[in-house]
Design a protein around this motif. Structure first.
Motif, short mmCIF file in Angstrom:
data_model
loop_
_atom_site.label_atom_id
_atom_site.label_comp_id
_atom_site.label_asym_id
_atom_site.label_seq_id
_atom_site.Cartn_x
_atom_site.Cartn_y
_atom_site.Cartn_z
N THR A 28 39.98 36.48 46.95
CA THR A 28 39.43 36.30 45.61
C THR A 28 39.58 37.59 44.80
O THR A 28 39.97 37.56 43.63
CB THR A 28 37.94 35.88 45.69
OG1 THR A 28 37.86 34.69 46.48
CG2 THR A 28 37.36 35.63 44.32
N ARG A 29 39.29 38.74 45.42
CA ARG A 29 39.44 40.03 44.73
C ARG A 29 40.89 40.27 44.33
O ARG A 29 41.18 40.64 43.19
CB ARG A 29 38.97 41.19 45.64
CG ARG A 29 39.15 42.57 44.98
CD ARG A 29 39.02 43.71 45.96
NE ARG A 29 39.99 43.71 47.02
CZ ARG A 29 41.25 44.19 46.90
NH1 ARG A 29 41.69 44.66 45.77
NH2 ARG A 29 42.06 44.17 47.95
N ALA A 31 43.35 38.05 43.94
CA ALA A 31 43.77 37.10 42.91
C ALA A 31 43.23 37.50 41.54
O ALA A 31 43.96 37.46 40.54
CB ALA A 31 43.31 35.69 43.28
N SER A 32 41.98 37.93 41.49
CA SER A 32 41.37 38.36 40.23
C SER A 32 42.05 39.61 39.69
O SER A 32 42.34 39.70 38.49
CB SER A 32 39.88 38.61 40.45
OG SER A 32 39.29 39.11 39.29
N THR A 33 42.32 40.57 40.56
CA THR A 33 42.98 41.81 40.14
C THR A 33 44.38 41.52 39.62
O THR A 33 44.78 42.04 38.57
CB THR A 33 43.05 42.81 41.32
OG1 THR A 33 41.71 43.10 41.74
CG2 THR A 33 43.76 44.10 40.92
N ILE A 34 45.12 40.69 40.33
CA ILE A 34 46.48 40.35 39.90
C ILE A 34 46.44 39.62 38.56
O ILE A 34 47.25 39.91 37.66
CB ILE A 34 47.21 39.53 40.99
CG1 ILE A 34 47.51 40.44 42.17
CG2 ILE A 34 48.47 38.88 40.44
CD1 ILE A 34 48.03 39.73 43.40
N PHE A 35 45.51 38.69 38.40
CA PHE A 35 45.37 37.96 37.14
C PHE A 35 45.13 38.94 35.99
O PHE A 35 45.75 38.86 34.93
CB PHE A 35 44.23 36.95 37.26
CG PHE A 35 43.99 36.17 36.00
CD1 PHE A 35 44.83 35.12 35.65
CD2 PHE A 35 42.92 36.48 35.17
CE1 PHE A 35 44.61 34.40 34.48
CE2 PHE A 35 42.70 35.76 34.00
CZ PHE A 35 43.54 34.72 33.66
N THR A 36 44.23 39.90 36.20
CA THR A 36 43.91 40.90 35.19
C THR A 36 45.15 41.73 34.84
O THR A 36 45.45 41.96 33.67
CB THR A 36 42.77 41.81 35.67
OG1 THR A 36 41.61 41.01 35.90
CG2 THR A 36 42.44 42.89 34.65
N LEU A 37 45.87 42.17 35.87
CA LEU A 37 47.06 43.00 35.64
C LEU A 37 48.17 42.22 34.95
O LEU A 37 48.84 42.75 34.06
CB LEU A 37 47.55 43.59 36.96
CG LEU A 37 46.65 44.69 37.53
CD1 LEU A 37 47.01 44.99 38.98
CD2 LEU A 37 46.73 45.94 36.68
N LEU A 106 40.60 47.21 36.18
CA LEU A 106 41.03 46.10 37.02
C LEU A 106 39.93 45.08 37.26
O LEU A 106 40.17 44.03 37.83
CB LEU A 106 41.54 46.61 38.37
CG LEU A 106 42.68 47.60 38.29
CD1 LEU A 106 43.12 48.01 39.68
CD2 LEU A 106 43.84 47.04 37.50
N GLN A 107 38.74 45.39 36.83
CA GLN A 107 37.63 44.48 37.05
C GLN A 107 37.49 43.55 35.86
O GLN A 107 37.63 43.97 34.72
CB GLN A 107 36.34 45.26 37.28
CG GLN A 107 36.43 46.12 38.53
CD GLN A 107 35.28 47.09 38.64
OE1 GLN A 107 34.38 47.11 37.83
NE2 GLN A 107 35.31 47.90 39.68
N GLU A 108 37.25 42.29 36.17
CA GLU A 108 37.05 41.30 35.12
C GLU A 108 35.80 41.66 34.32
O GLU A 108 34.78 42.02 34.92
CB GLU A 108 36.84 39.91 35.73
CG GLU A 108 38.09 39.32 36.32
CD GLU A 108 39.03 38.81 35.27
OE1 GLU A 108 38.59 38.29 34.23
OE2 GLU A 108 40.24 38.95 35.47
N PRO A 109 35.86 41.61 33.01
CA PRO A 109 34.64 41.86 32.24
C PRO A 109 33.62 40.77 32.55
O PRO A 109 33.98 39.62 32.75
CB PRO A 109 35.10 41.79 30.79
CG PRO A 109 36.41 41.10 30.81
CD PRO A 109 36.99 41.28 32.18
N ALA A 110 32.37 41.14 32.60
CA ALA A 110 31.31 40.17 32.88
C ALA A 110 31.28 39.15 31.75
O ALA A 110 31.41 39.49 30.58
CB ALA A 110 29.97 40.89 32.99
#
Length: 116
Positions: A28-29, A31-37, A106-110
């Motif tokens: 999950t981490r 996938a989220s990081t890659i999506f953000t990048l 790299l962190q999704e904004p809340a």
């Protein structure tokens, strides 16, 4: 020139880790990081052994590593065609270093949406 990252995953039913009976927080981490990048315009590709086996055969670096180390070598991360991580996913710190960005970026904004 921007660095190019390719991640060769073991056979997965989905890249997020939320499709099985238990959620894999590491998938999950990643996938989220890659999506953000990707949304920031960086070149990052993932290949799944279960759905894209040809990519594993055609890439000489991946093919060699799999012959030498077996499937336990997966996941394998290539940076500009060179293996930089074998057997585990890159940390956010490594993604940030390779792509010259701040790790905090790299962190999704809340989400500002509240559920009632």
């Amino acid at each position: 020139m921007t660095n190019k990252i390719e991640i060769f995953d073991p056979a997965l039913c989905c890249p997020t880790g939320v499709c099985g009976p238990s959620v894999d927080p590491e998938l999950t981490r990643v996938a989220s990081t890659i999506f953000t990048l990707e949304n920031k315009g960086f070149y990052i590709k993932r290949f799944n052994l279960g759905t894209e086996p040809r990519m594993f055969v055609e890439n000489k670096v991946i093919n060699t590593l799999l012959h030498e180390k077996g499937p336990d070598a997966l996941p394998i991360t290539l940076l500009n065609g060179e293996a930089v991580k074998i057997g585990e996913y890159p940390s956010n710190e490594e993604f940030a270093e390779w792509l010259h960005v701040n790790e905090q970026d790299l962190q999704e904004p809340a989400s500002k949406t509240r559920l009632l």
